[in-house]
Design a protein around this motif. Structure first.
Motif, PDB file in Angstrom:
ATOM      1  N   PRO A 144     -23.940  15.675  -2.740  1.00 55.32           N
ATOM      2  CA  PRO A 144     -23.110  15.907  -3.584  1.00 55.32           C
ATOM      3  C   PRO A 144     -22.216  17.029  -2.997  1.00 55.32           C
ATOM      4  O   PRO A 144     -20.778  17.214  -3.500  1.00 55.32           O
ATOM      5  CB  PRO A 144     -23.752  16.386  -5.024  1.00 55.32           C
ATOM      6  CG  PRO A 144     -24.971  16.833  -4.434  1.00 55.32           C
ATOM      7  CD  PRO A 144     -25.161  16.047  -3.164  1.00 55.32           C
ATOM      8  N   PHE A 145     -22.818  18.166  -2.332  1.00 54.38           N
ATOM      9  CA  PHE A 145     -22.146  19.221  -1.933  1.00 54.38           C
ATOM     10  C   PHE A 145     -22.503  19.319  -0.409  1.00 54.38           C
ATOM     11  O   PHE A 145     -23.679  19.035  -0.260  1.00 54.38           O
ATOM     12  CB  PHE A 145     -22.371  20.472  -2.477  1.00 54.38           C
ATOM     13  CG  PHE A 145     -22.134  20.457  -3.983  1.00 54.38           C
ATOM     14  CD1 PHE A 145     -21.017  20.182  -4.684  1.00 54.38           C
ATOM     15  CD2 PHE A 145     -23.421  20.609  -4.818  1.00 54.38           C
ATOM     16  CE1 PHE A 145     -20.982  20.126  -6.097  1.00 54.38           C
ATOM     17  CE2 PHE A 145     -23.374  20.337  -6.252  1.00 54.38           C
ATOM     18  CZ  PHE A 145     -22.107  20.217  -6.967  1.00 54.38           C
ATOM     19  N   LEU A 146     -21.654  19.798   0.453  1.00 55.56           N
ATOM     20  CA  LEU A 146     -21.939  19.923   1.817  1.00 55.56           C
ATOM     21  C   LEU A 146     -23.129  20.986   2.154  1.00 55.56           C
ATOM     22  O   LEU A 146     -22.850  22.103   1.573  1.00 55.56           O
ATOM     23  CB  LEU A 146     -20.911  20.280   2.753  1.00 55.56           C
ATOM     24  CG  LEU A 146     -19.971  19.189   2.979  1.00 55.56           C
ATOM     25  CD1 LEU A 146     -18.593  19.494   3.619  1.00 55.56           C
ATOM     26  CD2 LEU A 146     -20.659  17.960   3.866  1.00 55.56           C
ATOM     27  N   PRO A 147     -24.238  20.617   2.795  1.00 56.36           N
ATOM     28  CA  PRO A 147     -25.306  21.614   3.186  1.00 56.36           C
ATOM     29  C   PRO A 147     -25.093  22.277   4.306  1.00 56.36           C
ATOM     30  O   PRO A 147     -25.994  22.555   5.073  1.00 56.36           O
ATOM     31  CB  PRO A 147     -26.510  20.536   3.179  1.00 56.36           C
ATOM     32  CG  PRO A 147     -26.047  19.496   3.914  1.00 56.36           C
ATOM     33  CD  PRO A 147     -24.640  19.397   3.363  1.00 56.36           C
ATOM     34  N   SER A 148     -23.941  22.897   4.323  1.00 56.00           N
ATOM     35  CA  SER A 148     -23.458  23.694   5.644  1.00 56.00           C
ATOM     36  C   SER A 148     -24.598  24.895   5.897  1.00 56.00           C
ATOM     37  O   SER A 148     -24.802  25.263   7.040  1.00 56.00           O
ATOM     38  CB  SER A 148     -22.193  24.252   5.594  1.00 56.00           C
ATOM     39  OG  SER A 148     -21.212  23.258   5.590  1.00 56.00           O
ATOM     40  N   LEU A 149     -24.739  25.730   4.833  1.00 58.72           N
ATOM     41  CA  LEU A 149     -25.445  26.787   4.900  1.00 58.72           C
ATOM     42  C   LEU A 149     -26.843  26.578   5.408  1.00 58.72           C
ATOM     43  O   LEU A 149     -27.731  27.614   5.886  1.00 58.72           O
ATOM     44  CB  LEU A 149     -25.474  27.647   3.476  1.00 58.72           C
ATOM     45  CG  LEU A 149     -24.435  28.247   3.111  1.00 58.72           C
ATOM     46  CD1 LEU A 149     -24.725  28.917   1.735  1.00 58.72           C
ATOM     47  CD2 LEU A 149     -23.919  29.541   4.161  1.00 58.72           C
TER      48      LEU A 149
END
Length: 837
Positions: free
Chosen positions: A269-274
Motif C-alpha cells: 500500500p506504501f512503498l517500503p523504500s526505507l
C-alpha cells in the motif's frame, strides 16, 4: 632498456570539483564552451554538500540536469567511490544520457537488459548509466554484485511510479488466463462475505469499469494459498513476473490486492523504500528533479526528505509556452482536428493509456516497444506528421524545430491499478493531484527544452482541462508553468478563441514569432498570479501532508520487516491530523492502521479503525464491520453511530482512552475556536463521530460544500458551508448564495439517490443580501449550535464510560437507536434559520 623514457607510475590525482572536471574535459566537436549559470551554481552548492547522504538538485525541465548529473557522477568516481550508478527512467533515456556523456567526453558504461557496454564500470574506472528497473528489480545483479557507494537518481520527481512498478505483481486475464481464474476463485468467498459479490464479478470483466478491493484480512487469510498457486503456475520462471515476485514472495502479508478489468494486482500500500539496503546503508544519494512545489511524492518514492536541497535561481529551461483549452473550442482538438493539422505541422499526441490511443489511430498509432526508438528517430527527422506517446512523460526530447506542437488528452497516470483505484473510486484527489503535477511538469518539457525554445500545447478532454482550470492544482506546478497556464486563459478569454479556425490562427501567430505576442508574453509572465486563497490552502496543508508521507514510509518499512506494532504506532501518530486536512487520505491511513491491528491480533481495534476508514472513504471501500460478542443475545446489533462510540469506548480506562478523547476534543474544539478551514475539520469530525460518512468535498475534491454528512443507511445528505469569519451581524452576499446553489446542484448530481435535507451556512447571525436569491434548501446555523451538539455528545461519552463493559454495550445500543440521533432530528436541533426569509 632505457628506463628513463618511461613516465611516472603514479597517476595525477583526478579533480573532484565538478566544475574543474568540466574545465578539463576534451574539446570535442559539438561540446559547449561553458556551463549555464544554473548548472554552475547547482554544481558549486552540491560540491559543498557532497558528503551528505541525500542531496536533492532541483532544476527546471530543460535546464541541463543531465550535464549536472554526469559531472557529479564523475566527481564521485574521482573521489574513489566504488560502483557509482546514474539511474534513468527508461532505456531510451539511458541511451540519450550516454550520448550526452560521449558528447562532452566523459567515459562511462551502460547496462540495459543484463549486459554492460564495456568493462570500465566492472574494473572501477567509470560510473554506469542504467535504469531504475535494473537497480530495483527483485533479481538485480547491480544491487547484489555491484552494490553502489553512490547513486544519481534522474527524474526523481516521477520516480514513485517507477519504484511502484518494481514492487507490483500483476496477473491479467488476457496473458495468464488459467492463473487469473484460479486466483479469482480463491478470493470469491471473501467478496461474498463482504457482500460485494456483484462488484467482484464486474471487476473480472474486461469491459466493466469496476474494482474490487481485497480487505486486509482477506489477503492475510489466503496468503499461503495464493503463494502456492503462484508457485504452481511457475511464476519464478516467468520472464516478467519473476522480478516483482522476488520482492513479494515472503511479504504478501505486507501488501494490498485489487481486482479490476480482468486483472489482479498485488503491491504494497506504501512503498517500503526505507526497508531496502539502498536506502538503509551508507550510500551517497543525489536526486535530480524538476522544480518541486510539494515534497510528498518525493517522500513516497524515497521514504525521506533530502538532507540538503539545491535549487539555483536561473532561467535556463524557461521555454515559452502557449497553452490552449480545447474545452472552450467548438468540437475541441480531437482526432479530426489533428488529422488536418499534421498535413502541415509536426505534432506529438500524448495520451495516458492505450485505450485512449485507439481514438487517434487514424492520425498516428503508437509504436510497438521494440520499434519505439527507431520510429521516434524517424519522426525527429520528418517535416510533418504525428507521433503518439502513451503514458510516457520522460525520456523523450523533441526540442526546437523537431516538434513545436503537442496535443494532450487526459491526465497522465501511472500504470498502478491501486493508484487508479484510489483516484477513480476512493476520490483521493489531493494525493493524485501531486502525482499529476509532477508528471505534467515532465510532459510539458518533452517539446520545450530550453530558454530559447517555444511551443503550443493543445489541451483536449475534460479531465485534464478541468484539472488545469483549478488554481489549487496549479499551485503544485513549477511557478513558470503556473503563469503560462494563466496567460493561456487570458489570451483565450480576451480574444474569444472558441473555434478551431481561431485556434489555428493563434498558434500560427505564436509560432511565427508575432511581435505583439512576444511583447505581451514577456510582460505578463512576470505578473500572472494564482488565486491567493487556493495557494494559501496548499501552503497550509503541505506540512501535514509531508508528515503523512513520512508516516507512510515508516509504516511500510515496519510491515515489510514483519513488525506490525511499530507500523501501527507510526500511523497512530498522524492518522487523525491527516484526516483533518485530507479526509480520503485519512481514511486510507485508517484502513492500514486497522491492518496493523489485525496483524497484532487485536481484531476489535482493527474493526474500529476500519469503521473510520469506511466513513472517510465512502461507498468505494467495503471492509469488515464490528459485531457484538458471539453468543450474547442481550446485546443489540449496533448501528453505525453505535459502532463509532464503541470504537472510542473500547478503552474505557487508562491512558489510551484519555489520549483518544483528548485528540478528538482538540479537533472538535475547532468548530468554534478555529478559522473557517479548521472549523471544517471540526464539523467533519463531529459528523464522523455521529456515524455519518463525513467528508470535505471542496477541500478533498475542489468542488462541493465545505462539509458533507451522509446517512448511508437511509440515504440522506446534509451540507455545511463554513462562513465563521464573517462580521457579526453578517451579510450573506450574492456570491455566497451563488456558491450555495452550486453546492446543492453538486450534491444532487453526485449522490442522486440521496435526499437533500439542506445546505446550512455556518456563521454569525445575519441575513442574505437583498440581491441574493437563496433557495428554500438553504439555512443559517450558528456555530454555537454545533458546539452545543458537540458538548452533548462528549458528555454522553463520559456517562457511557462509567458502565461496565457488558452494560456499556447495551447502553450504547439503546442510546444510539434513539430518534434524536437521526440525521434529520439532529439538523432540527441545530435550529436552522431559513435564508430565504
Amino acid at each position: 632498456m632505457d628506463f628513463s623514457k618511461l613516465g611516472s607510475a603514479k597517476k595525477t590525482q583526478a579533480p573532484t570539483d565538478p566544475i574543474r572536471i568540466f574545465e578539463t574535459l576534451p574539446s570535442l566537436s559539438g561540446t559547449f564552451n561553458d556551463l549555464w549559470r544554473g548548472q554552475d551554481k547547482a554544481l558549486t552548492e552540491w560540491h559543498v554538500a557532497r558528503e551528505r547522504q541525500d542531496v536533492l538538485v532541483s532544476l527546471n525541465t530543460g535546464a541541463g540536469k543531465t550535464i549536472v548529473g554526469l559531472l557529479i557522477a564523475q566527481s564521485l568516481v574521482n573521489e574513489g567511490l566504488q560502483n557509482v550508478l546514474y539511474v534513468c527512467s527508461t532505456i531510451d533515456l539511458v541511451r540519450q544520457t550516454s550520448e550526452e556523456a560521449d558528447r562532452i567526453g566523459i567515459d562511462h558504461s551502460t547496462r540495459v537488459r543484463k549486459g554492460f557496454s564495456n568493462d570500465l564500470f566492472e574494473t572501477g574506472k567509470a560510473f554506469c548509466i542504467t535504469t531504475y528497473a535494473a537497480l530495483f528489480n527483485g533479481h538485480s545483479a547491480l544491487r547484489n554484485r555491484f552494490f553502489p557507494q553512490a547513486i544519481i537518481f534522474d527524474d526523481a520527481h516521477v520516480a514513485e511510479s517507477l519504484l511502484r512498478d518494481a514492487f507490483t505483481l500483476r496477473v491479467d486475464l488476457y496473458d495468464h488466463e488459467e492463473l487469473f481464474k484460479e486466483i479469482a476463485e480463491l478470493f470469491k468467498p471473501h467478496f461474498q462475505e463482504l457482500g460485494i459479490a456483484g462488484r467482484f464479478r464486474d471487476a473480472l470483466d474486461l469491459s466493466r469499469h469496476s474494482t474490487a478491493f481485497v480487505a486486509p484480512h482477506g489477503l492475510y487469510e489466503r496468503s499461503e494459498r495464493l503463494l502456492e498457486i503462484l508457485l504452481r503456475h511457475g511464476v519464478k520462471d516467468h520472464d516478467e513476473l519473476t522480478y516483482p515476485f522476488a520482492w513479494l514472495e515472503d511479504r504478501i502479508n505486507a501488501c494490498a490486492a485489487v481486482f479490476t478489468r480482468g486483472a489482479f494486482e498485488l503491491t504494497p500500500p506504501f512503498l517500503p523504500s526505507l526497508a531496502l539496503d539502498i536506502f538503509q546503508q551508507k550510500v551517497r544519494r543525489v536526486y535530480l528533479s524538476a522544480t518541486l512545489q510539494s515534497q510528498t511524492d518525493f517522500i513516497r518514492a524515497f521514504g525521506r526528505k533530502p538532507d540538503v536541497t539545491v535549487t539555483p535561481s536561473n532561467d535556463a529551461g524557461n521555454g515559452e509556452r502557449l497553452i490552449v483549452s480545447g474545452r472552450k473550442v467548438k468540437n475541441g482538438f480531437g482526432p479530426d482536428f489533428a488529422e488536418k493539422l499534421v498535413e502541415t505541422q509536426k505534432v506529438v499526441i500524448a495520451v495516458p493509456d492505450y485505450e485512449r490511443a485507439k481514438a487517434w489511430a487514424k492520425v498516428a498509432e503508437p509504436p510497438a516497444r521494440e520499434d519505439f526508438s527507431e520510429q521516434l528517430t524517424e519522426f525527429r527527422k520528418a517535416d510533418e506528421g504525428a507521433f503518439t506517446l502513451v503514458s510516457r512523460v520522460d525520456g523523450i526530447d523533441l526540442p526546437h524545430d523537431t516538434c513545436r506542437i503537442m496535443i494532450m488528452e487526459g491526465l497522465p497516470s501511472g500504470t498502478s491499478l491501486l493508484e487508479r483505484y484510489q483516484w477513480e473510486f476512493l476520490r483521493m484527489n489531493n494525493v493524485h493531484a501531486v502525482r499529476v503535477a509532477n508528471r505534467l511538469a515532465q510532459l510539458f518539457g518533452r517539446i520545450n527544452r530550453g530558454r530559447n525554445d517555444y511551443g503550443a500545447f493543445l489541451v483536449q478532454g475534460d479531465d485534464l482541462d478541468k484539472w488545469l482550470g483549478n488554481d489549487r492544482n496549479l499551485a503544485l506546478l513549477p511557478p513558470l508553468l503556473q503563469k503560462q497556464v494563466l496567460i493561456g486563459r487570458e489570451v483565450q478569454d480576451t480574444f474569444g478563441i472558441d473555434s478551431r479556425k481561431q485556434a489555428i490562427a493563434l498558434i500560427e501567430r505564436v509560432l511565427g514569432r508575432d511581435e505583439g505576442w512576444l511583447d505581451y508574453y514577456q510582460r505578463e509572465v512576470k505578473l500572472a498570479e494564482l488565486d491567493q486563497d487556493q495557494l494559501a490552502r496548499h501552503n497550509a496543508a503541505e506540512p501535514f501532508m509531508v508528515a503523512a508521507a513520512l508516516s507512510e514510509a515508516k509504516y511500510a518499512a515496519a510491515m515489510w520487516n514483519d513488525d506490525p506494532t511499530s507500523a501501527r504506532r507510526e500511523l497512530e501518530k498522524t492518522v487523525d491530523t491527516t484526516a483533518q486536512h485530507d479526509t480520503p487520505l485519512g481514511g486510507w491511513h485508517a484502513l492500514w492502521l486497522g491492518a496493523a491491528f489485525e496483524r497484532e491480533g487485536d481484531k476489535e481495534a482493527a474493526r474500529a479503525a476500519y469503521g473510520h476508514a469506511m466513513r472517510r472513504l465512502g461507498n468505494g471501500m467495503t471492509l469488515p464491520r464490528p459485531a457484538p460478542s458471539a453468543g450474547d443475545k442481550t446485546i443489540p446489533e449496533m448501528n453505525v453511530f453505535g459502532r463509532s462510540l464503541q470504537g472510542l469506548l473500547r478503552y474505557s480506562h487508562g491512558n489510551k482512552f484519555e489520549a483518544e478523547v483528548e485528540k478528538l476534543a482538540q479537533t472538535l474544539a475547532l468548530i468554534d475556536h478555529g478559522d473557517p478551514r479548521q472549523a471544517e475539520a471540526g464539523v467533519r469530525a463531529l459528523g464522523e463521530l455521529l456515524g455519518f460518512t463525513a467528508t470535505r468535498p471542496d477541500n478533498d475534491g475542489d468542488t462541493g460544500p465545505d462539509v458533507l454528512w451522509r446517512d448511508d443507511a437511509k440515504q440522506r445528505q446534509l451540507g455545511f458551508e463554513l462562513k465563521t469569519d464573517k462580521n457579526d451581524p453578517a451579510t450573506y452576499f450574492k456570491k455566497d448564495i451563488s456558491q450555495g446553489h452550486d453546492h446543492l446542484e453538486w450534491m444532487a448530481q453526485t449522490y442522486p439517490e440521496y435526499d437533500i435535507l439542506g445546505l446550512a451556512f455556518v456563521g454569525p447571525a445575519g441575513k442574505a443580501h437583498a440581491q441574493a436569491n437563496p433557495s428554500a434548501d438553504m439555512s443559517l446555523c450558528l456555530p454555537s449550535a454545533l458546539a452545543a451538539l458537540r458538548d452533548e455528545l462528549m458528555a454522553l461519552i463520559e456517562d457511557l464510560r462509567k458502565h461496565t463493559p457488558m452494560e456499556r454495550l447495551i447502553a450504547i445500543g439503546k442510546e444510539t437507536e434513539d430518534d434524536r440521533w437521526d440525521i434529520e432530528a439532529i439538523f432540527k436541533r441545530l435550529n436552522p434559520t431559513p435564508m430565504s426569509k
